[in-house]
Scaffold this motif. Sequence first.
Motif, PDB file in Angstrom:
ATOM      1  N   ASP A  17      50.427  67.913  47.039  1.00 55.91           N
ATOM      2  CA  ASP A  17      51.860  67.820  46.498  1.00 55.91           C
ATOM      3  C   ASP A  17      51.930  68.440  45.254  1.00 55.91           C
ATOM      4  O   ASP A  17      51.045  68.487  44.591  1.00 55.91           O
ATOM      5  N   GLU A  18      53.097  67.851  44.416  1.00 57.36           N
ATOM      6  CA  GLU A  18      53.793  68.644  43.372  1.00 57.36           C
ATOM      7  C   GLU A  18      52.520  68.321  42.102  1.00 57.36           C
ATOM      8  O   GLU A  18      52.657  68.673  41.210  1.00 57.36           O
ATOM      9  N   PRO A  51      44.989  69.426  52.060  1.00 54.07           N
ATOM     10  CA  PRO A  51      45.005  68.710  52.473  1.00 54.07           C
ATOM     11  C   PRO A  51      44.599  67.620  54.122  1.00 54.07           C
ATOM     12  O   PRO A  51      45.173  68.835  55.108  1.00 54.07           O
ATOM     13  N   TYR A  52      44.369  66.622  53.762  1.00 57.26           N
ATOM     14  CA  TYR A  52      43.872  65.677  55.398  1.00 57.26           C
ATOM     15  C   TYR A  52      45.389  65.408  55.789  1.00 57.26           C
ATOM     16  O   TYR A  52      45.826  63.567  55.611  1.00 57.26           O
ATOM     17  N   ARG A  53      46.024  66.091  56.281  1.00 53.71           N
ATOM     18  CA  ARG A  53      47.486  65.822  56.441  1.00 53.71           C
ATOM     19  C   ARG A  53      47.578  66.905  57.570  1.00 53.71           C
ATOM     20  O   ARG A  53      46.841  67.948  57.832  1.00 53.71           O
ATOM     21  N   ASN A  54      48.609  66.352  58.654  1.00 57.60           N
ATOM     22  CA  ASN A  54      48.904  67.502  59.396  1.00 57.60           C
ATOM     23  C   ASN A  54      50.393  68.284  59.500  1.00 57.60           C
ATOM     24  O   ASN A  54      50.166  69.642  59.946  1.00 57.60           O
ATOM     25  N   LYS A  55      51.315  67.793  58.730  1.00 53.68           N
ATOM     26  CA  LYS A  55      52.433  68.134  59.152  1.00 53.68           C
ATOM     27  C   LYS A  55      52.970  69.236  58.385  1.00 53.68           C
ATOM     28  O   LYS A  55      52.403  68.662  56.685  1.00 53.68           O
ATOM     29  N   LYS A  56      53.363  69.975  58.468  1.00 57.42           N
ATOM     30  CA  LYS A  56      54.038  70.763  57.396  1.00 57.42           C
ATOM     31  C   LYS A  56      55.028  70.359  56.031  1.00 57.42           C
ATOM     32  O   LYS A  56      55.287  69.200  56.591  1.00 57.42           O
ATOM     33  N   TYR A  57      54.650  71.398  54.493  1.00 60.51           N
ATOM     34  CA  TYR A  57      55.407  70.071  53.877  1.00 60.51           C
ATOM     35  C   TYR A  57      55.852  71.985  52.414  1.00 60.51           C
ATOM     36  O   TYR A  57      55.079  72.553  52.717  1.00 60.51           O
ATOM     37  N   LEU A  58      56.396  71.445  51.959  1.00 57.96           N
ATOM     38  CA  LEU A  58      56.930  71.997  51.264  1.00 57.96           C
ATOM     39  C   LEU A  58      56.202  71.165  49.473  1.00 57.96           C
ATOM     40  O   LEU A  58      56.285  70.561  49.268  1.00 57.96           O
TER      41      LEU A  58
END
Length: 346
Positions: A17-18, A51-58
């Motif tokens: 994240d930012e 990162p340990y995640r699957n969904k696209k993010y900004l």
Amino acid sequence: MSLAKHILFLTPGFSSDENDFNCIPPLQEFLISFKSEYPEVKISVIAFQYPYRNKKYLWNGVEVYPLNGRNSALKKLFVWLKALRIAWKINKFYAVDVIHSLWLGECAFTGNRLSKKFRCQHICTLMGQDVKNSNRYLNQSKNNNIKIVALSQNQFDMFFNLTKKKPDEIIHWGIDDQNFEAANRDIDLLAVGSLISLKNYSLYLNAIAKVKTSYRNIKCKLVGSGPESKSLKKLADQLGINENIDFTGLLSRQEIFKLMQRSKIFVHPSSFEGSGYVFAEALVNGMNILSFNIGYAQRNPKWFIAKDEDDFVNTLEKLLSSQLDFQPTNLLNLPIQLNSMQKFME
């Protein structure tokens, strides 16, 4: 040829994240500045392991596609196939002009195949231990479709010695100047890095023990975590320097910068660095550096390069008794990197 309209970055890890400043800081600084300078260029990122995640993010306006590989050998093939599938979808929606992979490893391996299918340019930036004989992906560099970027002259030379092929360009990671008020430099020595054998922090502790005979109250810190944490603490106890060295553990980048702004000498005893971005961070925060001839190392009024371990200790003793300059120095200016990379992609 004009600047690319869409650049796809392939990287093992990326900021979750930012506020996640510790994951490949130079890439973060580059992307933020690049987007500010060239807002018309679309940037996409596929992050293979973290990162340990699957969904696209900004992230600061950048679309990030995490694959959640978690550095699992069992998931490696699955991650590669997922990267290929997502890249195809990205390219179908908005054609990719340049693929930029980081590390000559799985990302370059995948990028090589994608660039052939997309008929686009493929740039691979060498990052660190990928420039070692143990790297099984070195043969990827023989593909004429890949343009190789080295981060330093030392890295350039190592790559050439291994492959007999010269990288196409040397483009360092840049760094922004830091704005801070002059602080009391109450920390004599600071070291920052992963606590692994390659970083050679036992030399740092032994050096502290030797100079302590002349500087009884020397104040030192070691920032980082890793498998050698316990053995290094045990060595500090054996050397009788527990009162002189503080093992801080893992800190955020901003916390490290605050320590740098209070410290006199950045001690980096590592036996190998592909580049060593931490050198640039130390300099822009006003520190002086003691290291071996690794990575970005270059002789400078604020940078002292030791020939061997004895010279390392002797140079440290001289520096502790010297009048040091704590003015910030930026040897790896970010605008220069942006300009160099922009020209390289034309």
